[in-house]
Design a protein around this motif. Sequence first.
Motif, PDB file in Angstrom:
ATOM      1  N   MET A 100      61.382 -18.991 -22.791  1.00 17.95           N
ATOM      2  CA  MET A 100      62.052 -17.906 -22.423  1.00 17.95           C
ATOM      3  C   MET A 100      62.963 -17.532 -23.522  1.00 17.95           C
ATOM      4  O   MET A 100      63.731 -18.296 -23.915  1.00 17.95           O
ATOM      5  N   PRO A 101      62.989 -15.905 -23.658  1.00 11.82           N
ATOM      6  CA  PRO A 101      63.960 -15.707 -24.603  1.00 11.82           C
ATOM      7  C   PRO A 101      65.492 -15.620 -24.346  1.00 11.82           C
ATOM      8  O   PRO A 101      65.929 -15.608 -22.994  1.00 11.82           O
ATOM      9  N   VAL A 102      66.178 -15.985 -25.344  1.00 14.44           N
ATOM     10  CA  VAL A 102      67.603 -16.373 -24.834  1.00 14.44           C
ATOM     11  C   VAL A 102      68.455 -15.274 -24.162  1.00 14.44           C
ATOM     12  O   VAL A 102      69.175 -15.259 -23.336  1.00 14.44           O
ATOM     13  N   PRO A 103      68.040 -13.910 -24.615  1.00 12.72           N
ATOM     14  CA  PRO A 103      68.961 -12.601 -24.057  1.00 12.72           C
ATOM     15  C   PRO A 103      68.577 -12.594 -22.533  1.00 12.72           C
ATOM     16  O   PRO A 103      69.328 -12.338 -21.748  1.00 12.72           O
ATOM     17  N   LEU A 104      67.322 -13.073 -22.144  1.00 15.01           N
ATOM     18  CA  LEU A 104      66.973 -13.045 -20.847  1.00 15.01           C
ATOM     19  C   LEU A 104      67.628 -14.171 -20.083  1.00 15.01           C
ATOM     20  O   LEU A 104      68.183 -14.068 -18.796  1.00 15.01           O
ATOM     21  N   ILE A 105      68.125 -15.314 -20.564  1.00 11.16           N
ATOM     22  CA  ILE A 105      68.536 -16.393 -19.753  1.00 11.16           C
ATOM     23  C   ILE A 105      70.168 -15.978 -19.725  1.00 11.16           C
ATOM     24  O   ILE A 105      70.681 -16.108 -18.466  1.00 11.16           O
ATOM     25  N   TRP A 106      70.665 -15.244 -20.697  1.00  8.67           N
ATOM     26  CA  TRP A 106      71.996 -14.715 -20.650  1.00  8.67           C
ATOM     27  C   TRP A 106      72.104 -13.442 -19.339  1.00  8.67           C
ATOM     28  O   TRP A 106      73.092 -13.493 -18.791  1.00  8.67           O
ATOM     29  N   LEU A 107      71.154 -12.653 -19.402  1.00 11.17           N
ATOM     30  CA  LEU A 107      71.031 -11.696 -18.377  1.00 11.17           C
ATOM     31  C   LEU A 107      71.106 -12.548 -16.799  1.00 11.17           C
ATOM     32  O   LEU A 107      71.532 -11.925 -15.969  1.00 11.17           O
ATOM     33  N   ILE A 108      70.203 -13.207 -16.755  1.00  7.77           N
ATOM     34  CA  ILE A 108      70.091 -14.136 -15.520  1.00  7.77           C
ATOM     35  C   ILE A 108      71.305 -14.756 -15.108  1.00  7.77           C
ATOM     36  O   ILE A 108      71.848 -14.548 -13.948  1.00  7.77           O
ATOM     37  N   ALA A 109      72.125 -15.225 -16.087  1.00  6.80           N
ATOM     38  CA  ALA A 109      73.332 -15.838 -15.803  1.00  6.80           C
ATOM     39  C   ALA A 109      74.233 -14.822 -15.380  1.00  6.80           C
ATOM     40  O   ALA A 109      75.087 -14.739 -14.534  1.00  6.80           O
ATOM     41  N   ALA A 110      74.144 -13.440 -16.030  1.00  5.19           N
ATOM     42  CA  ALA A 110      75.211 -12.445 -15.719  1.00  5.19           C
ATOM     43  C   ALA A 110      74.733 -11.912 -14.188  1.00  5.19           C
ATOM     44  O   ALA A 110      75.848 -11.983 -13.315  1.00  5.19           O
ATOM     45  N   LEU A 111      73.825 -11.973 -14.031  1.00  4.63           N
ATOM     46  CA  LEU A 111      73.229 -11.393 -12.600  1.00  4.63           C
ATOM     47  C   LEU A 111      73.607 -12.483 -11.454  1.00  4.63           C
ATOM     48  O   LEU A 111      74.322 -12.368 -10.423  1.00  4.63           O
ATOM     49  N   ALA A 112      73.439 -13.798 -12.056  1.00  2.00           N
ATOM     50  CA  ALA A 112      73.891 -15.032 -10.957  1.00  2.00           C
ATOM     51  C   ALA A 112      75.324 -14.999 -10.846  1.00  2.00           C
ATOM     52  O   ALA A 112      75.831 -15.102  -9.637  1.00  2.00           O
TER      53      ALA A 112
END
Length: 144
Positions: free
Chosen positions: A1-13
């Motif tokens: 999974m790409p790192v920017p997507l992980i940060w985006l998921i964390a931001a949404l959570a």
Amino acid sequence: MPVPLIWLIAALALAGAEVLTGDLFLLMLSGGALAAAASSWLLALPVWVDGLVFLLVSVLLLVGVRPAIKRRMQSGKGLLDPAKALEGKSALVLDRVARHEGQVKLDGEIWTARPHVETDVYEAGDQVTVVHIDGATAVVAKIV
């Protein structure tokens, strides 16, 4: 999974969890995670740099933005309590108002009522003034 997507998921959570708390703390962390996602996507730097961006932006938001938003949210007068708006209004006694009984017509509505002074009794047809509202009961006193 790409790192920017992980940060985006964390931001949404974090933003979703803020809905449960309402303290604006998690929302500021969400902003930091969103900044980390943006820097990771645009600059493709190592993950530790993304963590540093997250830390710096989160601290800046917590120290600079959150206090201002909280002050703004708490400074407003808010809406007038509808019960407070009835205080001081005149009411017509419909049924005898005594310590544990009575009804008045107030602002076109029928309210249960009790006298402000427990020993007072008001008969049907008397004009009274609303001293305050206690739940769904109008506490009334005789117009002088």
